[in-house]
Design an enzyme around this catalytic site. Structure first.
Site, short mmCIF file in Angstrom:
data_model
loop_
_atom_site.label_atom_id
_atom_site.label_comp_id
_atom_site.label_asym_id
_atom_site.label_seq_id
_atom_site.Cartn_x
_atom_site.Cartn_y
_atom_site.Cartn_z
CG HIS A 1 42.99 42.01 33.40
ND1 HIS A 1 43.82 41.56 32.40
CD2 HIS A 1 42.75 43.32 33.14
CE1 HIS A 1 44.09 42.56 31.58
NE2 HIS A 1 43.44 43.62 32.00
CD GLU B 1 44.68 38.22 33.69
OE1 GLU B 1 45.19 39.21 33.13
OE2 GLU B 1 43.52 37.84 33.45
CB CYS C 1 41.74 43.06 28.80
SG CYS C 1 41.98 44.83 29.05
#
EC number: 4.3.2.10
Length: 193
Positions: free
Chosen positions: A175, A177, A77
């Site tokens: 992202h 994650e 990001c």
């Protein structure tokens, strides 16, 4: 394997730590240059505003350390955006790893882009076992236009870079994650570099 997440006060670090723990790794959170230099893999996260994040990097000398790293580095990001030449956000000079300037989405789309978007990655090895047009989770108002370092793109009003790669440096606008199974696979791919 020693995984270091760069700690410079800009990022939702906890979700990244959990993502690695789910894969059986214990990442180290650090801003110590020696710790970062001796890592097998480095994660450069970031959530927030570009100029204040860059100011934090300069305060710790990490702005000069990161571009000199030789091991695989993954910017996520804002981390990816800071690896570019610069950003319109706060007229920020970046680390100059990727030869592109980050710009703001124009008024034809709702800003920030929040949510899932399809990622196009024609045959990029970094996306091994992730199908083309897979969905990843994004939250951003600024983007890197398509450039020579682009290895994946998405469309939100305009087609733009969602993944960049140059030598040992990788960057993703999304992202991983927070991107479910596909995001987890991308983290595995990075760890296997």
């Amino acid at each position: 394997m020693k995984i270091v997440i760069i700690d410079y006060g800009a990022g939702n670090i906890q979700s990244i730590i959990f993502a690695f723990q789910r894969l059986g790794f214990k990442p180290v959170l650090s801003n110590d240059p020696d710790e970062i230099m001796t890592a097998d893999k480095v994660i450069f996260p970031g959530v927030g505003e570009a100029s204040s994040a860059m100011r934090k990097l300069k305060e710790t000398g990490l702005d000069s350390l990161i571009p000199r790293l030789k091991q695989p580095v993954l910017g996520i990001c804002l981390g990816m955006q800071l690896m570019c030449n610069g950003s319109e956000e706060g007229s920020t000079k970046g680390l100059g790893i990727f030869n592109v300037d980050v710009i703001r989405f124009n008024n034809s789309v709702k800003v920030p882009q929040i949510g899932w978007n399809q990622i196009k990655h024609p045959e990029a090895p970094f996306f091994s076992e992730i199908k083309n047009n897979e969905y990843m989770y994004l939250v951003h108002s600024y983007y890197a236009p398509l450039c020579e370092d682009t290895i994946a793109s998405a469309t939100y009003g305009v087609e733009y870079s969602v993944a960049l790669q140059k030598n040992n440096f990788y960057g993703v606008q999304f992202h991983p994650e927070k991107s479910s199974i596909a995001g987890e696979q991308l983290i595995k791919n990075f760890l296997s570099l």
